[in-house]
Design an enzyme around this catalytic site. Structure first.
Site, PDB file in Angstrom:
ATOM      1  N   GLY A  53       1.208  -1.038   0.068  1.00 29.70           N
ATOM      2  CA  GLY A  53      -0.047  -0.336  -0.141  1.00 29.70           C
ATOM      3  C   GLY A  53       0.995   1.398   0.067  1.00 29.70           C
ATOM      4  CD1 TRP A  55       4.426   2.847  -4.560  1.00 28.79           C
ATOM      5  CD2 TRP A  55       3.619   2.850  -6.882  1.00 28.79           C
ATOM      6  NE1 TRP A  55       5.889   2.688  -6.056  1.00 28.79           N
ATOM      7  CE2 TRP A  55       5.316   2.781  -7.035  1.00 28.79           C
ATOM      8  CE3 TRP A  55       2.865   2.604  -7.678  1.00 28.79           C
ATOM      9  CZ2 TRP A  55       5.949   3.029  -8.680  1.00 28.79           C
ATOM     10  CZ3 TRP A  55       3.897   2.557  -9.448  1.00 28.79           C
ATOM     11  CH2 TRP A  55       4.888   2.588  -9.211  1.00 28.79           C
ATOM     12  CG  ASP A  79      -1.996  -7.132  -4.053  1.00 24.19           C
ATOM     13  OD1 ASP A  79      -1.219  -6.613  -4.364  1.00 24.19           O
ATOM     14  OD2 ASP A  79      -2.126  -8.495  -3.768  1.00 24.19           O
ATOM     15  CG  ASP A  95      -7.051 -13.248 -11.146  1.00 26.89           C
ATOM     16  OD1 ASP A  95      -5.944 -11.863 -11.663  1.00 26.89           O
ATOM     17  OD2 ASP A  95      -6.595 -13.914 -11.714  1.00 26.89           O
ATOM     18  CG  ASP A 120       6.422  -0.585  -7.179  1.00 23.09           C
ATOM     19  OD1 ASP A 120       7.036  -0.951  -7.980  1.00 23.09           O
ATOM     20  OD2 ASP A 120       6.505  -0.796  -6.196  1.00 23.09           O
ATOM     21  CE  LYS A 160       8.888  -2.671  -9.134  1.00 25.86           C
ATOM     22  NZ  LYS A 160       9.145  -3.446  -8.220  1.00 25.86           N
TER      23      LYS A 160
END
Length: 340
Positions: A53, A55, A79, A95, A120, A160
């Protein structure tokens, strides 16, 4: 090593605890925003693979303010893992490869699309770099796929990426949807790591494109070797590294006293994991319940040290009284002298 050991080795880990961030990765998003100003004018934002958490914390603080006064700003965090609540952040435990998750995000935005999507997420690395890079690439494509469902035209996507040898293929896939793609390396990201972040701006899908979770556009003909292309056919994106000599070096070890005259004090992590995958293993190890290899009686006998009975050793073992090479002979000689 003591508790302060990691505070010396990783200055951003230490600063994250002192400033109340759940993870050091918060500084990466802050530094991305410093250079690209991705938060400007944003009212609806999605944080994919959000746990733990950090971000989402940055989004809440920057977009809603210290007291969460900006009620028209909506932040949705997604998530698979459970995450501790964050003020002003709507959480979805779902998901990102499911269409239902995308529909739930749009539902929280009341039918509108997001201005910004960030991700991320990273796999649990195995140490086998080719496998790690491939899994990370698939995770990035999954994030891109759901982004095509929830991002508005002209929006921004940040994710990322592992800069491996086959990264050109990913660039080509991102360029399908975003005319401006930049690879960015924040100064809080270790130089020894191949991680970086793609900042994709001005979302512009191909004409007639309809988002779906099994999109053939994302396959992009894997039989083509994009790394062998040359000249104008090769897909090359700008690379930007952040930082100067005035900032902290993520690979450097710093003293505990960062500011002269300011005494160091240890801080506990802001938020411990709620239900980490290693929780059961830690419990078993703490309570000495881990499975141990069975040892047979024969193996025990072999591994047992051989003991020498000094009393049964005779003086005949020491044929030469002046032999000082044997510790057993020496001890027998000393004991016989004391007896006399």
């Amino acid at each position: 090593m003591g508790r302060s050991s990691k505070d010396k080795r990783d200055v951003y880990y230490r600063l994250a605890k002192e400033e109340g961030w759940r993870a050091r990765s918060a500084f990466k998003l802050l530094q991305i925003n410093d250079d690209f100003n991705i938060f400007e004018g944003v009212k609806r934002v999605v944080d994919l693979c959000a746990a733990p958490g950090s971000w989402s914390q940055v989004l809440s603080k920057k977009l809603r303010g210290q007291e969460n006064k900006e009620a028209d700003v909506k932040i949705v965090a997604v998530d698979l893992q459970a995450m501790a609540p964050i003020p002003g952040v709507i959480q979805i435990q779902g998901d990102i490869t499911k269409k239902s998750t995308a529909e739930e995000i749009i539902g929280h935005f009341e039918g509108q699309h997001a201005d910004l999507v960030i991700c991320d997420g990273a796999p649990d690395v195995t140490g086998l770099h080719d496998i790690d890079e491939y899994i990370q690439a698939q995770l990035l494509l999954a994030a891109l796929n759901i982004t095509t469902h929830v991002l508005k035209h002209g929006g921004t996507f940040v994710a990322k990426i592992f800069r491996g040898k086959d990264v050109t293929l990913l660039y080509s896939q991102l360029k399908i949807f975003f005319p401006l793609v930049t690879v960015y390396k924040p100064r809080s990201s270790r130089n020894s790591s191949i991680e970086a972040f793609v900042v994709c701006q001005n979302y512009s899908p191909p004409p007639g494109y309809i988002p779906n979770m099994s999109n053939p556009l994302l396959d992009h003909h894997y039989d083509v070797d994009f790394n062998s292309l040359e000249g104008p056919n090769r897909v090359i994106v700008p690379f930007l590294a952040c930082g100067d000599l005035s900032g902290f070096d993520s690979d450097k070890t710093y003293p505990l006293e960062l500011v002269k005259g300011q005494e160091y004090s240890y801080h506990e992590p802001t938020q411990l994991p709620i239900n980490p995958p290693y929780k059961e293993a830690c419990y078993l190890r703490k309570n000495d319940l881990l499975a141990k290899p069975k040892v047979s009686a024969e193996d025990k006998d072999k591994s047992a040290p051989q003991q020498v009975n000094v009393e049964q050793a005779s003086s005949s073992d020491c044929q030469n009284e002046n032999d000082a090479t044997s510790p057993l002979c020496s001890s027998l000689q000393k004991s016989s002298l004391h007896a006399e």
